[in-house]
Write a protein that holds these residues in place. Structure first.
Motif, PDB file in Angstrom:
ATOM      1  N   GLN A   1     -33.754  -6.174 -16.974  1.00 16.48           N
ATOM      2  CA  GLN A   1     -33.088  -5.212 -16.103  1.00 16.48           C
ATOM      3  C   GLN A   1     -32.753  -5.838 -14.757  1.00 16.48           C
ATOM      4  OE1 GLN A   1     -35.946  -2.080 -15.895  1.00 16.48           O
ATOM      5  NE2 GLN A   1     -37.330  -3.176 -14.566  1.00 16.48           N
ATOM      6  N   TRP A   2     -31.772  -5.245 -14.096  1.00 13.05           N
ATOM      7  CA  TRP A   2     -31.415  -5.618 -12.729  1.00 13.05           C
ATOM      8  C   TRP A   2     -32.188  -4.739 -11.768  1.00 13.05           C
ATOM      9  CZ3 TRP A   2     -28.703  -9.719 -11.177  1.00 13.05           C
ATOM     10  CH2 TRP A   2     -27.856 -10.341 -12.084  1.00 13.05           C
ATOM     11  N   LEU A   3     -32.643  -5.322 -10.673  1.00 13.74           N
ATOM     12  CA  LEU A   3     -33.372  -4.591  -9.648  1.00 13.74           C
ATOM     13  C   LEU A   3     -32.706  -4.841  -8.305  1.00 13.74           C
ATOM     14  CD1 LEU A   3     -36.868  -5.775 -10.868  1.00 13.74           C
ATOM     15  CD2 LEU A   3     -35.900  -3.505 -11.228  1.00 13.74           C
ATOM     16  N   LEU A   4     -32.431  -3.789  -7.570  1.00 10.01           N
ATOM     17  CA  LEU A   4     -31.828  -3.894  -6.248  1.00 10.01           C
ATOM     18  C   LEU A   4     -32.944  -3.964  -5.215  1.00 10.01           C
ATOM     19  CD1 LEU A   4     -29.408  -3.634  -4.234  1.00 10.01           C
ATOM     20  CD2 LEU A   4     -29.749  -1.157  -4.385  1.00 10.01           C
ATOM     21  N   PHE A   5     -32.911  -4.971  -4.330  1.00 12.68           N
ATOM     22  CA  PHE A   5     -33.879  -5.029  -3.236  1.00 12.68           C
ATOM     23  C   PHE A   5     -33.627  -3.871  -2.281  1.00 12.68           C
ATOM     24  CE2 PHE A   5     -34.163  -9.475  -4.442  1.00 12.68           C
ATOM     25  CZ  PHE A   5     -35.498  -9.772  -4.236  1.00 12.68           C
ATOM     26  N   LEU A   6     -34.676  -3.169  -1.877  1.00 12.19           N
ATOM     27  CA  LEU A   6     -34.568  -2.141  -0.848  1.00 12.19           C
ATOM     28  C   LEU A   6     -34.802  -2.834   0.483  1.00 12.19           C
ATOM     29  CD1 LEU A   6     -36.520   0.741  -2.580  1.00 12.19           C
ATOM     30  CD2 LEU A   6     -34.066   0.343  -2.494  1.00 12.19           C
TER      31      LEU A   6
ATOM     32  N   TRP B   1     -38.061  -2.109  -4.917  1.00  8.35           N
ATOM     33  CA  TRP B   1     -37.002  -2.211  -5.917  1.00  8.35           C
ATOM     34  C   TRP B   1     -36.358  -0.869  -6.212  1.00  8.35           C
ATOM     35  CZ3 TRP B   1     -36.478  -7.181  -6.709  1.00  8.35           C
ATOM     36  CH2 TRP B   1     -37.583  -8.012  -6.717  1.00  8.35           C
ATOM     37  N   LEU B   2     -35.136  -0.911  -6.670  1.00  9.66           N
ATOM     38  CA  LEU B   2     -34.446   0.246  -7.212  1.00  9.66           C
ATOM     39  C   LEU B   2     -33.672  -0.260  -8.423  1.00  9.66           C
ATOM     40  CD1 LEU B   2     -33.496   3.205  -6.989  1.00  9.66           C
ATOM     41  CD2 LEU B   2     -31.643   2.381  -5.524  1.00  9.66           C
ATOM     42  N   LEU B   3     -33.842   0.407  -9.556  1.00 10.48           N
ATOM     43  CA  LEU B   3     -33.090   0.009 -10.747  1.00 10.48           C
ATOM     44  C   LEU B   3     -31.617   0.273 -10.494  1.00 10.48           C
ATOM     45  CD1 LEU B   3     -35.297   1.455 -13.606  1.00 10.48           C
ATOM     46  CD2 LEU B   3     -34.805  -0.942 -13.195  1.00 10.48           C
ATOM     47  N   GLU B   4     -30.795  -0.763 -10.560  1.00  9.90           N
ATOM     48  CA  GLU B   4     -29.362  -0.609 -10.367  1.00  9.90           C
ATOM     49  C   GLU B   4     -28.669  -1.846 -10.919  1.00  9.90           C
ATOM     50  OE1 GLU B   4     -27.870   0.904  -6.553  1.00  9.90           O
ATOM     51  OE2 GLU B   4     -26.449  -0.768  -6.579  1.00  9.90           O
ATOM     52  N   VAL B   5     -27.656  -1.642 -11.707  1.00  2.00           N
ATOM     53  CA  VAL B   5     -26.879  -2.754 -12.247  1.00  2.00           C
ATOM     54  C   VAL B   5     -25.765  -3.067 -11.260  1.00  2.00           C
ATOM     55  CG1 VAL B   5     -25.398  -3.506 -14.138  1.00  2.00           C
ATOM     56  CG2 VAL B   5     -27.403  -2.086 -14.611  1.00  2.00           C
ATOM     57  N   PRO B   6     -25.607  -4.334 -10.852  1.00  2.00           N
ATOM     58  CA  PRO B   6     -24.522  -4.659  -9.925  1.00  2.00           C
ATOM     59  C   PRO B   6     -23.165  -4.447 -10.591  1.00  2.00           C
ATOM     60  CG  PRO B   6     -25.639  -6.663 -10.647  1.00  2.00           C
ATOM     61  CD  PRO B   6     -26.398  -5.518 -11.208  1.00  2.00           C
ATOM     62  N   SER B   7     -22.191  -4.071  -9.767  1.00  2.00           N
ATOM     63  CA  SER B   7     -20.840  -3.904 -10.307  1.00  2.00           C
ATOM     64  C   SER B   7     -20.232  -5.273 -10.579  1.00  2.00           C
ATOM     65  CB  SER B   7     -19.968  -3.120  -9.320  1.00  2.00           C
ATOM     66  OG  SER B   7     -19.841  -3.842  -8.115  1.00  2.00           O
ATOM     67  N   ALA B   8     -19.202  -5.301 -11.406  1.00  2.00           N
ATOM     68  CA  ALA B   8     -18.496  -6.551 -11.671  1.00  2.00           C
ATOM     69  C   ALA B   8     -17.973  -7.089 -10.346  1.00  2.00           C
ATOM     70  CB  ALA B   8     -17.356  -6.308 -12.643  1.00  2.00           C
TER      71      ALA B   8
ATOM     72  N   GLY C   1     -42.492  -6.209   0.263  1.00  2.00           N
ATOM     73  CA  GLY C   1     -43.108  -6.398  -1.047  1.00  2.00           C
ATOM     74  C   GLY C   1     -43.687  -5.098  -1.549  1.00  2.00           C
ATOM     75  N   GLY C   2     -44.050  -5.054  -2.798  1.00  2.00           N
ATOM     76  CA  GLY C   2     -44.621  -3.848  -3.378  1.00  2.00           C
ATOM     77  C   GLY C   2     -44.488  -3.876  -4.876  1.00  2.00           C
ATOM     78  N   LYS C   3     -44.775  -2.769  -5.490  1.00  2.00           N
ATOM     79  CA  LYS C   3     -44.698  -2.691  -6.942  1.00  2.00           C
ATOM     80  C   LYS C   3     -43.268  -2.448  -7.390  1.00  2.00           C
ATOM     81  CE  LYS C   3     -49.345  -1.014  -7.474  1.00  2.00           C
ATOM     82  NZ  LYS C   3     -50.040  -1.904  -8.326  1.00  2.00           N
ATOM     83  N   ARG C   4     -42.983  -2.849  -8.616  1.00  2.00           N
ATOM     84  CA  ARG C   4     -41.665  -2.610  -9.188  1.00  2.00           C
ATOM     85  C   ARG C   4     -41.562  -1.171  -9.660  1.00  2.00           C
ATOM     86  NH1 ARG C   4     -41.755  -7.834 -12.703  1.00  2.00           N
ATOM     87  NH2 ARG C   4     -41.678  -9.294 -11.016  1.00  2.00           N
ATOM     88  N   LEU C   5     -40.348  -0.739  -9.848  1.00  2.00           N
ATOM     89  CA  LEU C   5     -40.112   0.616 -10.327  1.00  2.00           C
ATOM     90  C   LEU C   5     -40.434   0.754 -11.805  1.00  2.00           C
ATOM     91  CD1 LEU C   5     -36.755   1.664  -8.748  1.00  2.00           C
ATOM     92  CD2 LEU C   5     -38.960   2.675  -8.435  1.00  2.00           C
ATOM     93  N   GLN C   6     -40.991   1.853 -12.161  1.00  2.00           N
ATOM     94  CA  GLN C   6     -41.169   2.178 -13.565  1.00  2.00           C
ATOM     95  C   GLN C   6     -40.188   3.266 -13.981  1.00  2.00           C
ATOM     96  OE1 GLN C   6     -43.139   0.289 -15.392  1.00  2.00           O
ATOM     97  NE2 GLN C   6     -43.569  -0.813 -13.511  1.00  2.00           N
ATOM     98  N   ASP C   7     -39.511   3.863 -13.003  1.00  2.00           N
ATOM     99  CA  ASP C   7     -38.498   4.873 -13.287  1.00  2.00           C
ATOM    100  C   ASP C   7     -37.332   4.675 -12.323  1.00  2.00           C
ATOM    101  OD1 ASP C   7     -39.283   5.957 -10.824  1.00  2.00           O
ATOM    102  OD2 ASP C   7     -40.702   7.313 -11.787  1.00  2.00           O
ATOM    103  N   ARG C   8     -36.453   5.635 -12.199  1.00  2.00           N
ATOM    104  CA  ARG C   8     -35.258   5.477 -11.383  1.00  2.00           C
ATOM    105  C   ARG C   8     -35.405   6.030  -9.966  1.00  2.00           C
ATOM    106  NH1 ARG C   8     -31.006   3.303 -13.901  1.00  2.00           N
ATOM    107  NH2 ARG C   8     -31.161   3.181 -16.128  1.00  2.00           N
ATOM    108  N   GLN C   9     -36.614   6.230  -9.478  1.00  2.00           N
ATOM    109  CA  GLN C   9     -36.819   6.671  -8.105  1.00  2.00           C
ATOM    110  C   GLN C   9     -37.116   5.471  -7.218  1.00  2.00           C
ATOM    111  OE1 GLN C   9     -39.962   9.506  -8.084  1.00  2.00           O
ATOM    112  NE2 GLN C   9     -38.905  10.924  -9.435  1.00  2.00           N
TER     113      GLN C   9
END
Length: 131
Positions: free
Chosen positions: A72-77, A22-29, A9-17
């Motif tokens: 937005q989509w968020l990738l679980f780390l 979380w990590l901002l990332e759109v899943p591929s088709a 658990g933790g805070k969500r991303l506010q940028d792309r780091q």
């Protein structure tokens, strides 16, 4: 055997780091993935959890969350230490999301699926520290 993999658990991303869980990332088709519905504990709004699938070139074992408020989509780390800590990429599996009110854990149970082989395993994805 029930195998377990988890994200902290933790805070969500506010940028792309990478930060927190979380990590901002759109899943591929993809096809053959699972999409489950959960409720965001901060906003009370529904969100989607997406796992696995294939894009005809590779099989995914990534777990994404679609945040509807932030659109937005968020990738679980995922914590990946040791052997067999994450399931093999797969599609055409079964999955269910379960919020356990007794432990406060959010769990996704994944069974089976197919990649180069047919899988006959059970995995439990745990979002640690989410509540």
């Amino acid at each position: 055997n029930l195998h377990k993999w988890q994200a902290r658990g933790g805070k969500r991303l506010q940028d792309r780091q990478q930060q927190g869980r979380w990590l901002l990332e759109v899943p591929s088709a993809s096809y053959g993935h699972s999409v489950l519905v959960d409720v965001d504990i901060e906003t009370g709004l529904p969100c989607f959890i997406l796992f696995g699938g294939s894009n005809q070139m590779e099989y995914s074992n990534k777990v994404y969350r679609r945040d509807w408020q932030e659109k937005q989509w968020l990738l679980f780390l995922v914590d990946a230490t040791g052997k067999d800590t994450v399931p093999a990429g797969r599609h055409f599996h079964s999955a269910v999301w379960h919020d356990n009110p007794h432990t406060g854990e959010n769990n996704m149970i994944v069974f089976g699926g197919k990649s180069e082989v047919c899988h006959n395993d059970i995995w439990r994805f745990v979002l640690v520290g989410s509540k």
